[in-house]
Design an enzyme around this catalytic site. Sequence first.
Site, short mmCIF file in Angstrom:
data_model
loop_
_atom_site.label_atom_id
_atom_site.label_comp_id
_atom_site.label_asym_id
_atom_site.label_seq_id
_atom_site.Cartn_x
_atom_site.Cartn_y
_atom_site.Cartn_z
CD GLN A 133 -3.17 -1.10 0.69
OE1 GLN A 133 -3.56 -0.04 0.21
NE2 GLN A 133 -3.90 -2.20 0.65
CG HIS A 134 4.46 1.41 1.00
ND1 HIS A 134 5.52 0.63 1.44
CD2 HIS A 134 3.66 1.63 2.09
CE1 HIS A 134 5.37 0.39 2.74
NE2 HIS A 134 4.26 0.98 3.15
CG LEU A 135 0.31 3.99 -6.26
CD1 LEU A 135 0.92 2.95 -7.18
CD2 LEU A 135 -1.15 4.21 -6.61
#
Length: 477
Positions: A414-416
Amino acid sequence: MHSDVLIVGAGSAGSVLAERLSADPARRVTVVEAGPGPSDPQVLIQIEDGLRLPIGAASSVVRRYPTTLTTSPQRHAQLMRGAVVGGSGAVNGGYFCRGLPGDFDDWGLAGWTWEEVLGHFQAIETDLDFDTPIHGSSGPISVRRVAEFQGCTAAFVDAAIQAGHTWLPDLNASTADSPLPAGVGAVPLNIEKGTRVGPGGAFLQPAMSRANLTVLTSHQAGRIRIDRGRATGVDCVGPNGAVELSADRIVLCAGAIGSAHLLMLSGVGPETVLRTAGIPVQAALPVGVATADHPEWVLPVNWSPSRGALPLEAVLTTADGLEIRPYTTGFGAMVSGRRSDPADRPHIGVTLMRPRSRGRITVRSADPKVAPIIEHRYDSEPDDVAQLQAGTDLARELVRATTDLGPVSWSTSQHLCGTAPMGPDDDDAAVVDARCRVRGIDGLWVVDGSVLPKITSRGPHATIVMLGHRAAEFVAG
């Protein structure tokens, strides 16, 4: 309503930026946030509890976006982004590792070398464990590590040390002259006594009493108004209907998804993509064409869940850019806070921190309510898949004497980021310059994870908070 500076998004970067800019009483600052503020007790309960991730189906503080993780075969997932004052920094697991010195030096951007960003890392934190020249001692965000491991974390750390991996007392101790080696260590956390100390609470909320700062919660930005090459305002929808805001300077801090989507809705993006969506082109720029994230393979384990533990307390880093994470419980317990389901087991995450794969985010409609298309394309680089497999083999070797491991599944950290990357003037891949100004549009900046030219070798949250602190100087002029 007119402001000197209009900030779209009260997330990890926007909260810091708003506090910094409004410190000048002569500067009128307005912040627009799509989510609620913490005045609702139910909101505050969700975002303060550091033992849980408030991202489940009942959460009122996140927005969900569908994504395709891999293409062959297609594997689908949901991205969760904080929709609340504090943004994703108000709903995450508290991981507060800095990016490594080499990450910033590799950017090759004036103003962003390790020596130039270190002071901003120090300014945002008070490290409660280490009082050394590279740590902060008076910043708003408290940083602390778990001192004594129990349960899952203890079993993992013991196994790693017995296998010969180096114990690292401080994962934030790396410097340009003395880089950290690979090893296992406690995660620096912005969680103090079980309470999440995010940028919204640490920076923005104490400043909200300032007469020159206005925070409009539950206001969704839909389009930037651009007049003859200059950003002049933002059209929003609030609780009472349409709202038009104007400003001399507009800063997008809506996150890697939100800021990129708003740019494209406003005519700033790839020309073919915009025309296909029926959006007039204001500036043809490569928004969303080469995004990055940390791919993660997840392995369930038969360890008993750790009671009263934070979701992630320690990690093992490897020389080839892997981070192996022993999560203390199952996903369901992380979300709900309830740890009584025997089927909800702890798991190990094997994460590639320097991936080669690149994804994309594409606007598909001029209607702001229609979410963009997100594709991670994690399997587009065979070397990435091979490294994840090697990391999985390492994880199995480490813990096989203490537990059984289940089958691997694809996931994401979840580090876009990198949807509107910074770059020098001759970089055709850049959307903003080294001072975060959008190319070809006057009066418009982007300050959040969108602008990272390369994904950091640690989770990006601390870096994004630093980014807000650093970029305040650019916006202030």
